[in-house]
Write a protein that holds these residues in place. Sequence first.
Motif, PDB file in Angstrom:
ATOM      1  N   GLN A  90       0.835  -1.202   0.000  1.00 50.35           N
ATOM      2  CA  GLN A  90       0.000   0.000   0.000  1.00 50.35           C
ATOM      3  C   GLN A  90       0.873   1.257   0.000  1.00 50.35           C
ATOM      4  O   GLN A  90       2.076   1.186   0.216  1.00 50.35           O
ATOM      5  N   PRO A  91       0.237   2.420  -0.249  1.00 49.47           N
ATOM      6  CA  PRO A  91       1.010   3.678  -0.217  1.00 49.47           C
ATOM      7  C   PRO A  91       1.697   3.883   1.134  1.00 49.47           C
ATOM      8  O   PRO A  91       1.347   3.251   2.133  1.00 49.47           O
ATOM      9  N   VAL A  92       2.658   4.790   1.158  1.00 55.76           N
ATOM     10  CA  VAL A  92       3.488   5.036   2.346  1.00 55.76           C
ATOM     11  C   VAL A  92       2.626   5.265   3.590  1.00 55.76           C
ATOM     12  O   VAL A  92       1.659   6.029   3.574  1.00 55.76           O
ATOM     13  N   HIS A  93       2.984   4.586   4.669  1.00 55.49           N
ATOM     14  CA  HIS A  93       2.278   4.712   5.941  1.00 55.49           C
ATOM     15  C   HIS A  93       3.231   4.346   7.075  1.00 55.49           C
ATOM     16  O   HIS A  93       4.407   4.058   6.838  1.00 55.49           O
ATOM     17  N   VAL A  94       2.727   4.359   8.295  1.00 55.76           N
ATOM     18  CA  VAL A  94       3.482   3.897   9.459  1.00 55.76           C
ATOM     19  C   VAL A  94       2.896   2.557   9.873  1.00 55.76           C
ATOM     20  O   VAL A  94       1.683   2.430  10.043  1.00 55.76           O
ATOM     21  N   LEU A  95       3.762   1.562  10.048  1.00 61.20           N
ATOM     22  CA  LEU A  95       3.314   0.206  10.355  1.00 61.20           C
ATOM     23  C   LEU A  95       3.987  -0.296  11.627  1.00 61.20           C
ATOM     24  O   LEU A  95       5.215  -0.397  11.695  1.00 61.20           O
ATOM     25  N   ALA A  96       3.183  -0.609  12.637  1.00 61.71           N
ATOM     26  CA  ALA A  96       3.682  -1.252  13.853  1.00 61.71           C
ATOM     27  C   ALA A  96       3.524  -2.755  13.684  1.00 61.71           C
ATOM     28  O   ALA A  96       2.436  -3.232  13.357  1.00 61.71           O
ATOM     29  N   THR A  97       4.599  -3.497  13.889  1.00 56.14           N
ATOM     30  CA  THR A  97       4.542  -4.954  13.713  1.00 56.14           C
ATOM     31  C   THR A  97       4.622  -5.663  15.056  1.00 56.14           C
ATOM     32  O   THR A  97       5.089  -5.111  16.049  1.00 56.14           O
ATOM     33  N   GLY A  98       4.179  -6.919  15.072  1.00 52.21           N
ATOM     34  CA  GLY A  98       4.289  -7.739  16.262  1.00 52.21           C
ATOM     35  C   GLY A  98       5.745  -8.070  16.550  1.00 52.21           C
ATOM     36  O   GLY A  98       6.606  -7.993  15.668  1.00 52.21           O
ATOM     37  N   GLY A  99       6.013  -8.459  17.800  1.00 54.55           N
ATOM     38  CA  GLY A  99       7.393  -8.686  18.231  1.00 54.55           C
ATOM     39  C   GLY A  99       8.142  -9.725  17.434  1.00 54.55           C
ATOM     40  O   GLY A  99       9.363  -9.629  17.254  1.00 54.55           O
ATOM     41  N   GLY A 100       7.440 -10.740  16.919  1.00 52.78           N
ATOM     42  CA  GLY A 100       8.117 -11.811  16.196  1.00 52.78           C
ATOM     43  C   GLY A 100       8.207 -11.609  14.695  1.00 52.78           C
ATOM     44  O   GLY A 100       8.870 -12.379  14.000  1.00 52.78           O
ATOM     45  N   ALA A 101       7.547 -10.581  14.173  1.00 50.04           N
ATOM     46  CA  ALA A 101       7.459 -10.406  12.722  1.00 50.04           C
ATOM     47  C   ALA A 101       8.823 -10.280  12.052  1.00 50.04           C
ATOM     48  O   ALA A 101       9.096 -10.905  11.024  1.00 50.04           O
ATOM     49  N   PHE A 102       9.696  -9.470  12.633  1.00 54.04           N
ATOM     50  CA  PHE A 102      10.999  -9.183  12.019  1.00 54.04           C
ATOM     51  C   PHE A 102      11.923 -10.399  12.091  1.00 54.04           C
ATOM     52  O   PHE A 102      12.948 -10.430  11.413  1.00 54.04           O
ATOM     53  N   MET A 103      11.562 -11.402  12.885  1.00 50.35           N
ATOM     54  CA  MET A 103      12.376 -12.610  12.993  1.00 50.35           C
ATOM     55  C   MET A 103      12.240 -13.487  11.759  1.00 50.35           C
ATOM     56  O   MET A 103      13.084 -14.334  11.486  1.00 50.35           O
ATOM     57  N   ASP A 104      11.160 -13.295  11.007  1.00 49.66           N
ATOM     58  CA  ASP A 104      10.914 -14.096   9.810  1.00 49.66           C
ATOM     59  C   ASP A 104      11.755 -13.559   8.650  1.00 49.66           C
ATOM     60  O   ASP A 104      11.606 -12.398   8.267  1.00 49.66           O
ATOM     61  N   PRO A 105      12.648 -14.377   8.073  1.00 49.19           N
ATOM     62  CA  PRO A 105      13.543 -13.874   7.006  1.00 49.19           C
ATOM     63  C   PRO A 105      12.792 -13.299   5.809  1.00 49.19           C
ATOM     64  O   PRO A 105      13.206 -12.276   5.250  1.00 49.19           O
ATOM     65  N   ALA A 106      11.687 -13.941   5.418  1.00 49.45           N
ATOM     66  CA  ALA A 106      10.937 -13.449   4.256  1.00 49.45           C
ATOM     67  C   ALA A 106      10.326 -12.081   4.543  1.00 49.45           C
ATOM     68  O   ALA A 106      10.333 -11.180   3.687  1.00 49.45           O
ATOM     69  N   THR A 107       9.807 -11.917   5.752  1.00 45.56           N
ATOM     70  CA  THR A 107       9.236 -10.623   6.142  1.00 45.56           C
ATOM     71  C   THR A 107      10.321  -9.562   6.214  1.00 45.56           C
ATOM     72  O   THR A 107      10.143  -8.427   5.765  1.00 45.56           O
ATOM     73  N   ARG A 108      11.471  -9.952   6.759  1.00 51.11           N
ATOM     74  CA  ARG A 108      12.597  -9.014   6.853  1.00 51.11           C
ATOM     75  C   ARG A 108      13.019  -8.549   5.467  1.00 51.11           C
ATOM     76  O   ARG A 108      13.288  -7.362   5.248  1.00 51.11           O
ATOM     77  N   ASP A 109      13.093  -9.461   4.525  1.00 52.94           N
ATOM     78  CA  ASP A 109      13.473  -9.112   3.150  1.00 52.94           C
ATOM     79  C   ASP A 109      12.467  -8.146   2.529  1.00 52.94           C
ATOM     80  O   ASP A 109      12.839  -7.184   1.847  1.00 52.94           O
ATOM     81  N   LEU A 110      11.190  -8.418   2.759  1.00 57.06           N
ATOM     82  CA  LEU A 110      10.141  -7.571   2.193  1.00 57.06           C
ATOM     83  C   LEU A 110      10.194  -6.163   2.784  1.00 57.06           C
ATOM     84  O   LEU A 110      10.048  -5.171   2.071  1.00 57.06           O
ATOM     85  N   ILE A 111      10.440  -6.095   4.093  1.00 53.90           N
ATOM     86  CA  ILE A 111      10.565  -4.789   4.741  1.00 53.90           C
ATOM     87  C   ILE A 111      11.766  -4.031   4.160  1.00 53.90           C
ATOM     88  O   ILE A 111      11.693  -2.831   3.907  1.00 53.90           O
ATOM     89  N   ALA A 112      12.867  -4.750   3.924  1.00 54.26           N
ATOM     90  CA  ALA A 112      14.060  -4.111   3.354  1.00 54.26           C
ATOM     91  C   ALA A 112      13.784  -3.578   1.952  1.00 54.26           C
ATOM     92  O   ALA A 112      14.284  -2.520   1.564  1.00 54.26           O
ATOM     93  N   GLN A 113      12.971  -4.304   1.186  1.00 52.98           N
ATOM     94  CA  GLN A 113      12.659  -3.885  -0.182  1.00 52.98           C
ATOM     95  C   GLN A 113      11.727  -2.679  -0.218  1.00 52.98           C
ATOM     96  O   GLN A 113      11.919  -1.753  -0.997  1.00 52.98           O
ATOM     97  N   ARG A 114      10.707  -2.698   0.637  1.00 51.82           N
ATOM     98  CA  ARG A 114       9.632  -1.725   0.498  1.00 51.82           C
ATOM     99  C   ARG A 114       9.548  -0.688   1.604  1.00 51.82           C
ATOM    100  O   ARG A 114       8.838   0.316   1.467  1.00 51.82           O
TER     101      ARG A 114
END
Length: 201
Positions: A90-114
């Motif tokens: 989605q367009p630029v926003h502020v996103l608060a994630t759960g404590g374990g979200a960033f531990m997932d490599p696929a999620t981490r990669d997606l966050i790094a990309q977008r």
Amino acid sequence: MDLQTRQTAETAARAQGFTPSRTIVLVGLMGAGKTKIGRRLAVRLNLPFFDSDTEIEAAAGETIEEIFRNRGEAVFRDGERRVIARLLGQPVHVLATGGGAFMDPATRDLIAQRGVSVWLRADLDVLLARVARRNNRPLLQRQDPRSVLAELIERRHPIYAEADVVIDSGEGPLEATTTRVIAALAGSERASRPPNPEKEE
């Protein structure tokens, strides 16, 4: 003007007029202040705010606690990954994630990309005091909260340290922490660089 006052003024000046070019993703342990700081960031930057846990509950029709209890953590993490991927589209926003979200490599990669990741770092005593105010933390239901948090700190902090920006989230005023986050983002090259669609999967 003393040094601390000057530093505070310089931080506030850097934060003025900053507009991010990609979604700000807040990461960190439960109790770090991701939702409270996230809401303030969104207001200050005139951006929408999303909380991934709230979005997961809406998609599942169950609370986080119920998902953990009825379907297990693996099912929750899969839903979390998909929800965060959808939100990052989605367009630029502020996103608060759960404590374990960033531990997932696929999620981490997606966050790094977008997005641009911000680790709100807090010590054990601060986290413990904050989580004690609520009883809806599935990972704290069955064991001593201090032991659980200490173990999570040991396991997760090295991964959170991969975030683009690191801000200490102590017991100071939330508005002051929010200002420091914005100032750090204003000085981050990644925060001002739009995502490259060609690099997205």
